[in-house]
Motif scaffolding. Sequence first.
Motif, PDB file in Angstrom:
ATOM      1  N   VAL A 124       0.903  -1.117   0.188  1.00 24.60           N
ATOM      2  CA  VAL A 124       0.007   0.103   0.034  1.00 24.60           C
ATOM      3  C   VAL A 124       0.703   1.201   0.046  1.00 24.60           C
ATOM      4  O   VAL A 124       1.773   1.402   0.779  1.00 24.60           O
ATOM      5  N   ILE A 125       0.902   2.065  -1.028  1.00 26.71           N
ATOM      6  CA  ILE A 125       1.355   3.399  -1.100  1.00 26.71           C
ATOM      7  C   ILE A 125       0.645   4.488  -0.821  1.00 26.71           C
ATOM      8  O   ILE A 125      -0.467   4.556  -1.482  1.00 26.71           O
ATOM      9  N   ALA A 126       0.707   5.170   0.574  1.00 28.95           N
ATOM     10  CA  ALA A 126       0.080   6.312   0.875  1.00 28.95           C
ATOM     11  C   ALA A 126       0.603   7.336   1.150  1.00 28.95           C
ATOM     12  O   ALA A 126       2.099   7.467   1.127  1.00 28.95           O
ATOM     13  N   ARG A 178      -1.074  -7.620  -4.703  1.00 23.93           N
ATOM     14  CA  ARG A 178      -1.700  -6.569  -4.942  1.00 23.93           C
ATOM     15  C   ARG A 178      -0.643  -5.378  -4.608  1.00 23.93           C
ATOM     16  O   ARG A 178       0.036  -5.065  -3.801  1.00 23.93           O
ATOM     17  N   VAL A 179      -0.825  -4.210  -5.390  1.00 20.45           N
ATOM     18  CA  VAL A 179      -0.394  -2.746  -5.228  1.00 20.45           C
ATOM     19  C   VAL A 179      -1.429  -1.807  -5.105  1.00 20.45           C
ATOM     20  O   VAL A 179      -2.185  -1.713  -6.258  1.00 20.45           O
ATOM     21  N   TYR A 180      -1.627  -1.185  -4.037  1.00 20.62           N
ATOM     22  CA  TYR A 180      -2.799   0.019  -3.902  1.00 20.62           C
ATOM     23  C   TYR A 180      -2.092   1.346  -3.725  1.00 20.62           C
ATOM     24  O   TYR A 180      -1.320   1.353  -2.776  1.00 20.62           O
ATOM     25  N   LEU A 181      -2.424   2.422  -4.621  1.00 22.57           N
ATOM     26  CA  LEU A 181      -2.073   3.543  -4.142  1.00 22.57           C
ATOM     27  C   LEU A 181      -3.675   4.583  -3.553  1.00 22.57           C
ATOM     28  O   LEU A 181      -4.394   4.497  -4.144  1.00 22.57           O
ATOM     29  N   ASP A 182      -3.135   5.093  -2.454  1.00 25.07           N
ATOM     30  CA  ASP A 182      -4.273   5.836  -1.774  1.00 25.07           C
ATOM     31  C   ASP A 182      -4.380   7.109  -2.616  1.00 25.07           C
ATOM     32  O   ASP A 182      -3.629   7.738  -3.263  1.00 25.07           O
ATOM     33  N   THR A 183      -5.966   7.212  -2.707  1.00 23.53           N
ATOM     34  CA  THR A 183      -6.236   8.624  -3.429  1.00 23.53           C
ATOM     35  C   THR A 183      -5.906   9.803  -3.040  1.00 23.53           C
ATOM     36  O   THR A 183      -5.863  10.784  -3.597  1.00 23.53           O
ATOM     37  N   ALA A 208       3.954   8.541 -13.611  1.00 22.73           N
ATOM     38  CA  ALA A 208       5.024   7.656 -13.588  1.00 22.73           C
ATOM     39  C   ALA A 208       5.046   6.733 -12.493  1.00 22.73           C
ATOM     40  O   ALA A 208       5.638   5.746 -12.503  1.00 22.73           O
ATOM     41  N   LEU A 209       4.609   7.238 -11.245  1.00 17.50           N
ATOM     42  CA  LEU A 209       4.583   6.349 -10.307  1.00 17.50           C
ATOM     43  C   LEU A 209       3.427   5.267 -10.269  1.00 17.50           C
ATOM     44  O   LEU A 209       3.848   3.894  -9.997  1.00 17.50           O
ATOM     45  N   VAL A 210       2.455   5.490 -10.776  1.00 19.57           N
ATOM     46  CA  VAL A 210       1.376   4.331 -11.279  1.00 19.57           C
ATOM     47  C   VAL A 210       1.952   3.507 -12.069  1.00 19.57           C
ATOM     48  O   VAL A 210       1.657   2.256 -12.284  1.00 19.57           O
ATOM     49  N   GLN A 211       3.002   4.090 -13.104  1.00 16.39           N
ATOM     50  CA  GLN A 211       3.521   3.226 -13.933  1.00 16.39           C
ATOM     51  C   GLN A 211       4.439   2.147 -13.664  1.00 16.39           C
ATOM     52  O   GLN A 211       4.525   0.938 -13.945  1.00 16.39           O
ATOM     53  N   ILE A 212       5.367   2.624 -12.688  1.00 20.89           N
ATOM     54  CA  ILE A 212       6.485   1.690 -12.350  1.00 20.89           C
ATOM     55  C   ILE A 212       5.910   0.830 -11.187  1.00 20.89           C
ATOM     56  O   ILE A 212       6.444  -0.310 -10.797  1.00 20.89           O
ATOM     57  N   SER A 213       5.014   1.441 -10.643  1.00 26.31           N
ATOM     58  CA  SER A 213       4.529   0.513  -9.453  1.00 26.31           C
ATOM     59  C   SER A 213       3.385  -0.803  -9.776  1.00 26.31           C
ATOM     60  O   SER A 213       3.214  -1.604  -9.131  1.00 26.31           O
ATOM     61  N   GLY A 214       2.652  -0.231 -10.705  1.00 28.12           N
ATOM     62  CA  GLY A 214       1.795  -1.182 -11.351  1.00 28.12           C
ATOM     63  C   GLY A 214       0.317  -1.410 -10.552  1.00 28.12           C
ATOM     64  O   GLY A 214      -0.261  -2.386 -10.360  1.00 28.12           O
ATOM     65  N   GLY A 215       0.325  -0.398  -9.900  1.00 28.22           N
ATOM     66  CA  GLY A 215      -0.988  -0.175  -8.770  1.00 28.22           C
ATOM     67  C   GLY A 215      -2.152   0.400  -9.120  1.00 28.22           C
ATOM     68  O   GLY A 215      -2.032   0.912 -10.273  1.00 28.22           O
TER      69      GLY A 215
END
Length: 237
Positions: A124-126, A178-183, A208-215
């Motif tokens: 989880v990336i927050a 799973r990889v989730y990015l907080d809104t 780019a963060l969405v691209q490299i993390s795949g979340g």
Amino acid sequence: MSVKVLNQPWRRPRRPHGYCPPVWSYRQRQTSPRPRVRICRHVRREGCCGHCPSPRAIARIERVEALTPEHVQTALDAFQLGITIRLFSQSTATAPLAAAALGCEVGQIAKSIGFIVQAQPVLVIASGDQRVDDRKLATLLGVTRKHVKLATPAQCIEYFGYAPGGVPPVGHRHRPYRVYLDTSLQRYTQIYPAGGSSSAIFCVALAALVQISGGIFADIRREASPRCGTPPEVLQE
């Protein structure tokens, strides 16, 4: 007419799951019918419940070495985005320390938190000024809250490859389930995640963060509950 026999000595009572038989010494056998100290047969520790890992598993986890920022830089170079990791002399393990070293807002620091859900690693990336709600994470994964466990430092190194405070969004030892990015990260255009150690950070755009993390983006932040006698506007500050 059937007669029910009670206290049959030849029938062994059923033991609960995880029962750890005690270890008797010769002197305890001579003095008392039951041992006074219950010692775990796995790690030879008193008072153990029997669910602890074996010494072989503990030694295997301790032998796993953490990855370095060089591994993260290699993973970033594969995307050809021109991202370079910056190394600092002071610690940047927490969001306030990283924001002070960079001179940015605490919310721009992207903290990567590892969870273990049914023996599967979940990342989880927050935002640095938000907290993760494990109830919302359990709802996204379709499990109950008791199955969502925060990864220990040993599990972070074993599954993700990095110690807490330096887990990056890319370049892991094992690919997360799973990889989730907080809104909450969508408030900023420039994000600063960790770079593989407690003193390494790199700057990356949100896309780019969405691209490299795949979340994927999801609302996982914990809502702040107003305290008694405290105005809501004070809590928002």
